[in-house]
Design a protein around this motif. Structure first.
Motif, PDB file in Angstrom:
ATOM      1  N   LEU A   1      42.129  57.021   5.669  1.00  0.00           N
ATOM      2  CA  LEU A   1      41.506  57.792   4.593  1.00  0.00           C
ATOM      3  C   LEU A   1      41.185  59.210   5.065  1.00  0.00           C
ATOM      4  N   LEU A   2      40.647  59.345   6.264  1.00  0.00           N
ATOM      5  CA  LEU A   2      40.338  60.675   6.781  1.00  0.00           C
ATOM      6  C   LEU A   2      41.614  61.479   7.026  1.00  0.00           C
ATOM      7  N   TYR A   3      42.638  60.811   7.533  1.00  0.00           N
ATOM      8  CA  TYR A   3      43.911  61.497   7.748  1.00  0.00           C
ATOM      9  C   TYR A   3      44.463  61.999   6.417  1.00  0.00           C
ATOM     10  N   ALA A   4      44.304  61.203   5.362  1.00  0.00           N
ATOM     11  CA  ALA A   4      44.785  61.602   4.036  1.00  0.00           C
ATOM     12  C   ALA A   4      44.066  62.836   3.519  1.00  0.00           C
ATOM     13  N   GLY A   5      42.824  63.046   3.965  1.00  0.00           N
ATOM     14  CA  GLY A   5      42.108  64.247   3.567  1.00  0.00           C
ATOM     15  C   GLY A   5      42.494  65.459   4.366  1.00  0.00           C
ATOM     16  N   VAL A   6      42.909  65.229   5.615  1.00  0.00           N
ATOM     17  CA  VAL A   6      43.262  66.336   6.505  1.00  0.00           C
ATOM     18  C   VAL A   6      44.726  66.739   6.347  1.00  0.00           C
ATOM     19  N   VAL A   7      45.603  65.747   6.199  1.00  0.00           N
ATOM     20  CA  VAL A   7      47.042  65.987   5.991  1.00  0.00           C
ATOM     21  C   VAL A   7      47.383  65.373   4.635  1.00  0.00           C
ATOM     22  N   SER A   8      47.145  66.107   3.594  1.00  0.00           N
ATOM     23  CA  SER A   8      47.083  65.533   2.255  1.00  0.00           C
ATOM     24  C   SER A   8      48.412  65.123   1.645  1.00  0.00           C
ATOM     25  N   ASP A   9      49.546  65.521   2.239  1.00  0.00           N
ATOM     26  CA  ASP A   9      50.830  65.191   1.631  1.00  0.00           C
ATOM     27  C   ASP A   9      51.545  64.037   2.324  1.00  0.00           C
ATOM     28  N   ARG A  10      50.914  63.387   3.292  1.00  0.00           N
ATOM     29  CA  ARG A  10      51.587  62.356   4.097  1.00  0.00           C
ATOM     30  C   ARG A  10      51.492  60.961   3.468  1.00  0.00           C
ATOM     31  N   PHE A  11      50.355  60.652   2.852  1.00  0.00           N
ATOM     32  CA  PHE A  11      50.151  59.344   2.239  1.00  0.00           C
ATOM     33  C   PHE A  11      50.100  59.494   0.717  1.00  0.00           C
ATOM     34  N   SER A  12      50.849  58.655   0.014  1.00  0.00           N
ATOM     35  CA  SER A  12      50.828  58.701  -1.450  1.00  0.00           C
ATOM     36  C   SER A  12      49.800  57.738  -2.032  1.00  0.00           C
ATOM     37  N   LYS A  13      49.623  56.566  -1.396  1.00  0.00           N
ATOM     38  CA  LYS A  13      48.643  55.583  -1.849  1.00  0.00           C
ATOM     39  C   LYS A  13      48.014  54.894  -0.653  1.00  0.00           C
ATOM     40  N   LEU A  14      46.729  54.581  -0.778  1.00  0.00           N
ATOM     41  CA  LEU A  14      46.016  53.850   0.268  1.00  0.00           C
ATOM     42  C   LEU A  14      45.318  52.639  -0.330  1.00  0.00           C
ATOM     43  N   ALA A  15      45.687  51.454   0.134  1.00  0.00           N
ATOM     44  CA  ALA A  15      44.994  50.223  -0.234  1.00  0.00           C
ATOM     45  C   ALA A  15      44.035  49.884   0.904  1.00  0.00           C
ATOM     46  N   LEU A  16      42.740  50.031   0.648  1.00  0.00           N
ATOM     47  CA  LEU A  16      41.731  49.884   1.698  1.00  0.00           C
ATOM     48  C   LEU A  16      41.040  48.529   1.580  1.00  0.00           C
ATOM     49  N   ILE A  17      41.059  47.778   2.652  1.00  0.00           N
ATOM     50  CA  ILE A  17      40.484  46.437   2.698  1.00  0.00           C
ATOM     51  C   ILE A  17      39.105  46.511   3.330  1.00  0.00           C
ATOM     52  N   ASP A  18      38.077  46.417   2.487  1.00  0.00           N
ATOM     53  CA  ASP A  18      36.683  46.522   2.926  1.00  0.00           C
ATOM     54  C   ASP A  18      36.501  47.700   3.878  1.00  0.00           C
ATOM     55  N   SER A  19      36.945  48.855   3.429  1.00  0.00           N
ATOM     56  CA  SER A  19      36.934  50.063   4.259  1.00  0.00           C
ATOM     57  C   SER A  19      36.842  51.289   3.364  1.00  0.00           C
ATOM     58  N   LEU A  20      35.984  52.222   3.732  1.00  0.00           N
ATOM     59  CA  LEU A  20      35.903  53.467   2.965  1.00  0.00           C
ATOM     60  C   LEU A  20      35.349  54.594   3.832  1.00  0.00           C
ATOM     61  N   GLY A  21      36.016  54.855   4.932  1.00  0.00           N
ATOM     62  CA  GLY A  21      35.621  55.969   5.772  1.00  0.00           C
ATOM     63  C   GLY A  21      34.862  55.547   7.015  1.00  0.00           C
TER      64      GLY A  21
ATOM     65  N   LEU B   1      39.361  47.621  -2.071  1.00  0.00           N
ATOM     66  CA  LEU B   1      39.106  46.201  -2.271  1.00  0.00           C
ATOM     67  C   LEU B   1      37.847  45.874  -1.471  1.00  0.00           C
ATOM     68  N   MET B   2      36.747  45.679  -2.183  1.00  0.00           N
ATOM     69  CA  MET B   2      35.451  45.520  -1.537  1.00  0.00           C
ATOM     70  C   MET B   2      35.022  44.060  -1.566  1.00  0.00           C
ATOM     71  N   ALA B   3      34.793  43.487  -0.391  1.00  0.00           N
ATOM     72  CA  ALA B   3      34.409  42.085  -0.284  1.00  0.00           C
ATOM     73  C   ALA B   3      32.965  41.879  -0.729  1.00  0.00           C
ATOM     74  N   LYS B   4      32.744  40.795  -1.461  1.00  0.00           N
ATOM     75  CA  LYS B   4      31.394  40.495  -1.921  1.00  0.00           C
ATOM     76  C   LYS B   4      30.467  40.166  -0.753  1.00  0.00           C
ATOM     77  N   SER B   5      31.041  39.676   0.349  1.00  0.00           N
ATOM     78  CA  SER B   5      30.248  39.366   1.543  1.00  0.00           C
ATOM     79  C   SER B   5      30.727  40.191   2.734  1.00  0.00           C
ATOM     80  N   GLY B   6      31.203  41.408   2.457  1.00  0.00           N
ATOM     81  CA  GLY B   6      31.760  42.257   3.505  1.00  0.00           C
ATOM     82  C   GLY B   6      30.768  43.234   4.091  1.00  0.00           C
ATOM     83  N   LEU B   7      31.297  44.272   4.730  1.00  0.00           N
ATOM     84  CA  LEU B   7      30.462  45.258   5.415  1.00  0.00           C
ATOM     85  C   LEU B   7      30.351  46.576   4.670  1.00  0.00           C
ATOM     86  N   ILE B   8      31.290  46.853   3.764  1.00  0.00           N
ATOM     87  CA  ILE B   8      31.361  48.176   3.153  1.00  0.00           C
ATOM     88  C   ILE B   8      30.141  48.491   2.299  1.00  0.00           C
ATOM     89  N   ARG B   9      29.420  47.463   1.878  1.00  0.00           N
ATOM     90  CA  ARG B   9      28.203  47.693   1.075  1.00  0.00           C
ATOM     91  C   ARG B   9      27.122  48.399   1.883  1.00  0.00           C
TER      92      ARG B   9
END
Length: 282
Positions: free
Chosen positions: A111-131, A232-240
């Protein structure tokens, strides 16, 4: 052997060997798969069978993890240095643009790389992760002090296990997953020695970071993300535990889906997770 894949090879990146696992036809659209902290490419063992018919899944192991080389003794593991590793891996593989599946630390780096090099990733599916983990500016001295103290400690040798099942049961004690589900991850995450099996990950990965970004710095990066983002945020995950609503508000094109399970729900419910990811990537 439980962990299965189609191809395995090593890349020479900055004079270090980076291990790579692939699933799917090499001519299919490339999807970079990035594992979490102290995990490895086997994190995607259960997802791969549901996605490999549509994508070339490329899972590389961050230095110090899995079967990739450790950093030299005079080097230090810094979270943001992972951005340079992503860049080098993509360049070495001659991938100009791709999609990403990232779990935990891997998703944070992507996700951070997508902000720094904005044309490299078209879509990101993040599994209980947001930075990344962040630290308020007023806690900077405390953070640096903890990092110094952590590096002064004399760490004992890693423990040995007589077999893989014993190692898996030890990991089970600090995981929401049972040892049978963990087995492929363990199989990929150990090395055989004369005394038995030992974790292959670098013990220095557990040392406190020297510095972390502030949340304001983090905001500035997320505001530059042009890729479409699925959380994709888990109901019993860490991202909360993260300020995820604030972070999502900084991402121009995002979608949030809450799912059952814990932090490794992609290993608990791979078919359901793969279905959501494929819908998004398609």
């Amino acid at each position: 052997m439980q962990f299965t894949f189609d191809r395995e090879y090593q890349l020479q990146v900055k004079q270090k060997k980076i291990s790579v696992i692939e699933w799917g036809d090499p001519d299919l659209p490339a999807v970079l798969c990035m594992h979490g902290w102290l995990d490895n490419a086997a994190s995607f063992h259960y997802l791969a069978p549901y996605l490999k018919h549509k994508y070339r899944l490329i899972a590389f192991e961050v230095p110090g993890h899995g079967q990739s080389e450790h950093l030299s003794v005079d080097a230090d593991y810094q979270f943001v240095s992972g951005l340079s590793t992503i860049d080098a891996v993509l360049n070495t593989l001659n991938i100009e643009q791709c999609q990403v599946i990232g779990h935990s630390m891997g998703g944070a780096l992507a996700l951070l790389y997508a902000g720094v090099v904005s044309d490299r990733f078209s879509k990101l599916a993040l599994i209980d992760s947001l930075g990344a983990l962040t630290t308020p500016a007023q806690d900077t001295v405390k953070q640096l002090s903890e990092a110094i103290e952590d590096r002064r400690k004399v760490r004992g040798n890693k423990r040995y296990f007589p077999d893989l099942e014993s190692a898996a049961k030890a990991r089970e004690q600090v995981s929401e997953l049972d040892w049978q589900t963990l087995y492929p991850l363990i199989e990929r995450g150990v090395m055989r020695t004369l005394k038995g099996f030992q974790w292959s990950s670098d013990a220095r990965l557990k040392q406190a970071s020297w510095l972390r970004m502030t949340e304001e710095q983090h905001d500035a990066i997320l505001q530059q993300v042009k890729a479409k983002v699925l959380l994709l945020m888990a109901k019993s995950g860490l991202i909360r535990q993260f300020p995820y609503q604030r972070r999502l508000a900084n991402i121009a094109d995002h979608e949030l889906i809450e799912v059952e399970g814990g932090h490794h729900f992609h290993m608990q419910y791979p078919e359901e997770t793969a279905h959501l990811i494929q819908q998004f990537l398609d």
